[in-house]
Structures are given as structure tokens and as C-alpha cells.
Design a protein around this motif. Sequence first.
Motif, short mmCIF file in Angstrom:
data_model
loop_
_atom_site.label_atom_id
_atom_site.label_comp_id
_atom_site.label_asym_id
_atom_site.label_seq_id
_atom_site.Cartn_x
_atom_site.Cartn_y
_atom_site.Cartn_z
N GLU A 33 -4.45 6.82 -0.44
CA GLU A 33 -4.90 5.55 0.16
C GLU A 33 -4.96 4.42 -0.86
O GLU A 33 -4.66 3.28 -0.54
CB GLU A 33 -6.30 5.73 0.77
CG GLU A 33 -6.28 6.43 2.11
CD GLU A 33 -7.69 6.85 2.52
OE1 GLU A 33 -8.66 6.22 2.05
OE2 GLU A 33 -7.80 7.83 3.29
N LYS A 34 -5.35 4.77 -2.07
CA LYS A 34 -5.70 3.67 -2.99
C LYS A 34 -4.73 3.42 -4.14
O LYS A 34 -4.62 2.28 -4.59
CB LYS A 34 -7.10 3.92 -3.55
CG LYS A 34 -8.14 3.96 -2.45
CD LYS A 34 -9.54 3.95 -2.95
CE LYS A 34 -10.50 3.84 -1.77
NZ LYS A 34 -11.89 4.02 -2.16
N ILE A 45 -7.83 10.07 -1.40
CA ILE A 45 -8.20 8.90 -2.23
C ILE A 45 -6.95 8.39 -2.95
O ILE A 45 -6.66 7.20 -2.98
CB ILE A 45 -9.31 9.27 -3.25
CG1 ILE A 45 -10.59 9.63 -2.52
CG2 ILE A 45 -9.55 8.12 -4.22
CD1 ILE A 45 -11.67 10.24 -3.41
N SER A 71 -12.64 1.91 -10.19
CA SER A 71 -13.42 2.35 -9.03
C SER A 71 -12.78 3.60 -8.41
O SER A 71 -13.48 4.56 -8.06
CB SER A 71 -13.50 1.18 -8.04
OG SER A 71 -13.80 1.65 -6.78
N MET A 72 -11.47 3.59 -8.31
CA MET A 72 -10.78 4.74 -7.74
C MET A 72 -10.96 5.97 -8.63
O MET A 72 -11.23 7.08 -8.15
CB MET A 72 -9.30 4.44 -7.58
CG MET A 72 -8.55 5.56 -6.87
SD MET A 72 -6.78 5.40 -6.96
CE MET A 72 -6.48 5.97 -8.59
N GLU A 89 -14.27 7.54 -8.12
CA GLU A 89 -14.31 8.34 -6.88
C GLU A 89 -13.68 9.71 -7.11
O GLU A 89 -14.19 10.73 -6.66
CB GLU A 89 -13.54 7.62 -5.77
CG GLU A 89 -14.32 6.57 -5.03
CD GLU A 89 -13.54 6.04 -3.85
OE1 GLU A 89 -13.31 6.81 -2.90
OE2 GLU A 89 -13.15 4.85 -3.89
N SER A 105 -2.07 0.66 -3.88
CA SER A 105 -2.55 -0.70 -3.60
C SER A 105 -3.45 -1.27 -4.70
O SER A 105 -3.96 -2.37 -4.57
CB SER A 105 -3.29 -0.71 -2.26
OG SER A 105 -4.38 0.17 -2.33
N VAL A 106 -3.63 -0.51 -5.77
CA VAL A 106 -4.50 -0.99 -6.86
C VAL A 106 -3.90 -2.24 -7.49
O VAL A 106 -2.72 -2.26 -7.83
CB VAL A 106 -4.65 0.12 -7.93
CG1 VAL A 106 -5.20 -0.45 -9.22
CG2 VAL A 106 -5.55 1.22 -7.43
N GLU A 135 -10.38 -2.23 -9.66
CA GLU A 135 -10.04 -1.34 -8.53
C GLU A 135 -9.61 0.03 -9.04
O GLU A 135 -9.96 1.05 -8.47
CB GLU A 135 -8.89 -1.96 -7.71
CG GLU A 135 -9.35 -3.05 -6.77
CD GLU A 135 -8.20 -3.64 -5.97
OE1 GLU A 135 -8.27 -4.83 -5.68
OE2 GLU A 135 -7.23 -2.91 -5.68
#
Lengths: 322, 531
Positions: B465-466, B462, B478-479, B482, B469-470, B475
Motif C-alpha cells: 500500500e505504501k 503495508i 513512518s512506513m 509500522e 507512494s512514498v 512518509e
Amino acid sequence: MKKRIYHYLVILVAVIVVNFLLPHLLPGSPLKSLVGENPGDMTAAQKMGILEAYHLNDPLWKQFLYYLRDLFSFHWGNSYSKRQPVTTLIASRMGWTLLLAGSNMILSTLIGTALGAWSALRRKEKKDLPLIISTTILDSIPSFWMAVILLAVFGVKLGWFPIYGAYSMWENYTGVKRILDILHHLALPLLTMLVTSLMGFFTTSRYSVLQILNEDYVKMAKMRGIPGNRVLIWYIMRNTLVPVFTMFMMEAGYLLSGSVLIETVFSYPGLGTLMQEAVKARDYPLIQYTFLIASVMTVTALFLADILYSKIDPRLEVLNDT
Amino acid sequence: MRHKKLLAIIAAGCILAESIPVSASESASTAEMLNISITNDENTLSPFTYVSGTGLTANRLIYDTLMTTDTNDNIIPWMVEDDYEVVDFKEYTFTLREGQKFHNGNPVTAEDVKFSFEYPSSQNVSGQRKVCDKIDSIEVIGEDTVKFILKEADINYMRDGFCYIRILDDSVYEGIEDGTTVTDTVGSGMYRLEEYKTGEYYKLEAVEDYFRGTPKVKKINMPVMRDSTAIQQALLSGDLAASTGSIGMEMLDTFEAAEDMQVYSNPGFAPTIININNGRAPFDNVDFRNALAYGIDVNAICETLYGDHALPGTRGAVRSDLDYALEGLEYVCDKDKASELLEGLGYTEIKDGIRLDSEGNPLSFEIITYSGNDTRSRICELVQAQLREIGIDIQILSLDMDTADAYIWPDFEVSNGRDYDLSTWGWSSSNSLTYLISLCSSDFSVGTYNVCGYASEKFDSIVNEKLSSVSSMEEMNSMLKELQTVIAEEVPLITIAYPDTMQVCNTSMYNGWVSGKGMNVVNIFSFINVQ
């Protein structure tokens, strides 16, 4: 005498070695002191670089050589945590500790010895019992607890004495006012130390006097009609000196390090708190040199005691020679 | 002789009279002088010499930051105009407010700001260096505008960077290799350091023409006082108006009953945690860690130790009242479930109330705790009693802080491994958006606080990947949600509570004290009416 000097030189060498090894054997790292509050934020390479800059990654023998070089060239370096020369830090604190612990040593010796002798002389009248009980109780109270009690009663409740510092930090007193101010601040920490250190001198003196009272020469002196005061001073108290003196010199060895807790409670800026902070911060230079000074002081006190024993009691010189 | 004695008594009386604590001003909304104890000697209080969070608190009165956090923990502009620009959390452009000066009289310029963010990279200062190393370039645009370009987008940089880095006068540090050797403490904050005596005190003096207004307290004296009992007594006696330190729960009633004393209890961001060594069997098993989480009654411990003055921890490992906290992750104590999990792992045989492993050895572990921390010792005792109910024996190992740290976080480098079963622990704050990542990422260059040695493919993927790019708060939130889900399932650690910060101030001497979320009462808002 030469032999004794050799003995003390060997002790000094041992002290120097142990003072180097002790901080290095302590678990923990001085890194936090070197890099500030969040050492975890640095990369492994950055941390390694800092340890290398302070030779902390070198083999221990190499670090020992650096230590010896610095020790004998009197370049004691900077404290890791205080960012100041170790010598400056020690010098700024030593005076206060000497004042506090030195005053305590003198007063506790005089008062403790006098009370002990008085108690022994009054043993048959059973007047010494309350004294023995009260000194025993006082001795059993931990010094920090006594400090807190005195602080709460005389500092807060009654407001008679200041509760922190060695002087009024926010005033610029000079001359007599300054001296009185210092004594005013000294009162509570000194009283705490005094109360908790009287017992040693009290018991030493009491049992010495009790022992000497039964000696033939004391009985003979009384039978010869020598005045009581003269017997007391020249026959009894003079012979009590040796154990009291031993006790005094042992206390002298702890002069610099014996007041840590009391200094902390009263925010007294002495060497004891500096040593404690140094250990907590794993501040190697500061630990090494503060402990070295305290150790050297102990060795010196023992050495002086050795020399002075024979002056106080010439019989010991004869014993040593045989 | 009698005269001398009399003089001595009179002089002593004079000193006593002059030593009477600072009196209150008529309205107490302003004060001439306040005594506020500092709980540690923090050297010259410069950004390169302070040693702990206490120093950071006092240092903030002397040094300013571009941004700051208000009493609700919101980020607000401080040295800069409100119309600052942020592009993709990578480019930040600020314009300095007018009228700012350093304590030596030099004006604060954009060049000083640039220097302040560049200089720490060459210094042995942990936190600041990390923050400054994230910058790719700093461009000075005119006298008072400066543009930062980060190497990578960092949504948290406003808090971690611009609220944290102190602005320095470049003329003081320019050309100096080691910033710790600078003895002049020259900031542009609302107080200037008038005097510092090693191990004894600090004297601060208000900057009358401070650009945000004149501080309401003219002088602040800060004696160094380490002993909490002495501090509490000094507060009660009126010798101190406040302290940078907190009070313990046991003193709460005393201070609440005391006249002119105000207790400030605010939500704290410093979590109290039980670390689990995820790399050591059987703690490397998720079910076993879950059994611990079900066996320990977190809410009861929190209630017992802190009463209403703490927020219980959750499985999500962040404060449950944060914007991005996931709901429904409260700890549930379920001894049956814990036993079921342990039995599922084969720990079925029990001898003297303690479960045995497959080799017949009892499930007995050590929990390390700091010897000087009574609250944490109590936590250990409660955990010991609770885990015994599910057949796990806990031995409490009480060690001094540095020795404990050497087992848990050797050389403050998580890649050096760890040598413990369980330990009580705490972090100074948990409100940074990157807190969870620092705490749980198995990439130790990112997971710099991963003292549990937690390694989770789910969690790491997680983040990988994220995170880079936040591009918005939504966003990011949300990450983070998770990540909490993963942590809640895999239980790398157990967060017991977020104790409130409790401080006491004397309101008769001064009543302008301001406190807020995670904020020490000795803060800039306590001494100024923000204009």
C-alpha cells in the motif's frame, strides 16, 4: 610391466572421473563467484541465465562430456572466481609450491634419515632419547600453530625474517640479490614444514636401521673386520633406502597440496592456497584442474616408485616376477 | 670460497636492511608509501571483477561515484555539484564537477556517467545490475549534466544507486560483451592501479591532479594476506600500516597497549542474526517464535561476546539508533513468559528437561553455523544453554560457509526454499531504507533476502500500500516504523547485535586515518582532505 601400466591407466581414468564429480557433489553453488558479492540481488531468471551460460544447468553427463573435451583439448577455460585462464593461474603458483615443498622434501629426507640412523646407532648409549622425545613433540604440533609461533618469534619479535610473501614485493631485486631475497622469504615457511615433516623420515629410518642392525649379514660384516663406515654405508644405509624411498615417493604425491596451511599463514603464493580458494569459491574449473594435477602427480610418483624400486633393490624385481 | 660466503652474507645483510618496514614521514600527516593488507584477492579490482566487500573497499579508491557517504553515514555529493535536483525521488539531475579525468587521461563526461549506469544491466554483476535495472532512461544534457528517470520512485536510490555505481570510461568498455575480460583497471578515483599480481599484491599510486586534491599518501602497497593471525603480527611488527580486515575482540587489549597503534572502533551496520525457518513447524507459529525471543537473552549474549563494542539487536530488526528506529522494542529475556507460551501451545510434558510435542517427541532442533566463525559458534553455545532452560534442546551443526549457505539460501534464491531449523547469519549492511523490505517481504522478487521464509499479510499489505507512494523521508520513516511494529510482534528472526567494526592502524607511519559509521578505515577520507 605392461600390467602395471594398465593398472595406472585405470587409476588415471578414475582420477579424471572423480575430479569431475567432486566439485559437483560439494554442497553450495558457484553462482557467488560468477556474479559477485550480492547474488541475492539478481532475479531468479537472471541467475538461471548465468548458470545456463556456463552449462551448469545441463545434466551431469553432458557437463562431463564438456569437461572431457576441454581436458583433452587443453582448453581448460577461465576460473569462475579469478576471471583468468586456469592454466595461467596454475603456472603462476606451481613454481612457488615446488620450491617450498620440494626443498622441504629434500631436506626432510636427508635430515630425517640421518637423524633416524644416528638415533638407532646410539640407542644403547641412550643418547637418542632426547632426540626421540623432541621429534615426537615437534611432530605433534599442528603445522599452522608452529607457523604462527615461528612467525611471531623470528618474524615479529626478532625481526630476522620477512613475515609474508615469497619475495620482497615492493623491491625490484635481480640476480644474486633476488635469489637471496627469495631464500630469505622461504626460510620461515620451509622451517615450519621441515619441523613438522621430519618425524616420518626419522622413524622410518630409525626402525629400518634397527632392523638391519640385527641382520646376519651386518653381524658377519663386522666380524669379518670390515671398517665401520663401510658397514654403515654399504650394508646398513643402502638397505634402509627402500622404506625411506617409499616414504619419499609418498611425500612426492603430496608435493602440490601438502602446504596449504603454511602457505596461508605466510601469504605464500603457492598452489595450496589456490586450491583452497577454489574450493571455497566452488570454482569448478579451478578445483577440477588443480586437483587433477595434484592427483596425476601422486599417480606419477607411485608409478616412478614402482619402477625405481627394482633398481634400488633388485630382489623386489624377482619378487614381482614370481 | 670464503670470499663468496662473505659476499653472500653482505648481500643478505643488504636485503635485510632494505626490507625494513616503511618509515614514517616526519609529520606522519603525509606518507610516501604505506603497506595495507587486503584480506582477499579481488582480481583486477574493476567493478566487474571484485568478488567481495573487501574488493569494494579497495575498488572505491580507484573508482569514483557520483555521491558518497561521509563519516556519519550521510549522503554527500562527490563527483557532482552540490546543487543537484531530485523530483519525487524519481528524477535526479546532476552536474559533474570540473577537472575530473580518468587514469588514462580521458575527461569524465556525462556520456561516461550514462554509460556507467547502462552497461551493468548487460553484465553478470549482481548488485549493480539490480540497481541499473531500476532506471527508465538517462538523458545527457550537455557535456557535464545528466538526468536519470527511474521506472518507479525510489527514496533509497541515492544510497543504493548513486553512492554505489562506479563511473567507467566508456571507451574502455564500449563494445565489450563481457566486462570481466577487461584487464585495464581505469577509474577516475584518487588512486590508479599501478600493478596487480594475481594472489599476491596490488600497487596503487596517487593521482597527483585529482580533482578533490592530491592524496596524502603517494603509494599504497596492498599485499594479499588472508590469515588474521599473520595480519595482526604484521601490524604489530610494523610491516603493515593497516588492513582492510577487522581485528577480533581477543586482540583488542594487545593493540590498545601497543605503541603507535590506534584502534578504530565504529558502529557497524552488519547485523548478527539468528534466522528462524518460518516455514517449518513449529517455527511457523508466532507464539513459538515469541517463546524463542523471550527464552534467548539477547542482551546478555551481546554483552558476553562484544562487551561495549556492539549495539544489541532489537525486535524491530534495525539499529536502534537509526532515525526511523522505533523505540521500546528491546528484547526482554523472560523465561516464565517463554514457558507460558510453550505451555499454551501444548508443550507441557517434560522429559529429561526437554519438552515433548503432542506425539511425544522432544523439542529438539538444529542450529547451523559457519565452522570458521568462532563468535557465531559461541552464540550457538549460549543459545543452546539458554533455550535448554525453557525445555528446548538445540544441536549445533557446524558447517563450512558454502555448505551452510546451501541449506539456508540455496543458489542464493529465496524462492528455492530452505532446509534448516535455526541458523546464525549476518548481512553486510542494514542501513539501506529497503533493508527491512528485502528481509521480510514474502514477495520474493522484492524480499530477495527473506531467507527465513517469513510471510505476513500485515507486513506485505503495508509494503504494497505504501512503498510505491512514498514521497518524503517522513512518509518513509513512518512506513518503516509500522513495519518494525509488525516484525516485533511476529518475530521472523532474532537480531543479536550490530558489532562495531574494529580496525587497527599504525599512526607513526601515517596519522591521517579517518573512520566513521560502518566505514572501513581504508576509505577515501583517510587519504584526502576534502575540499
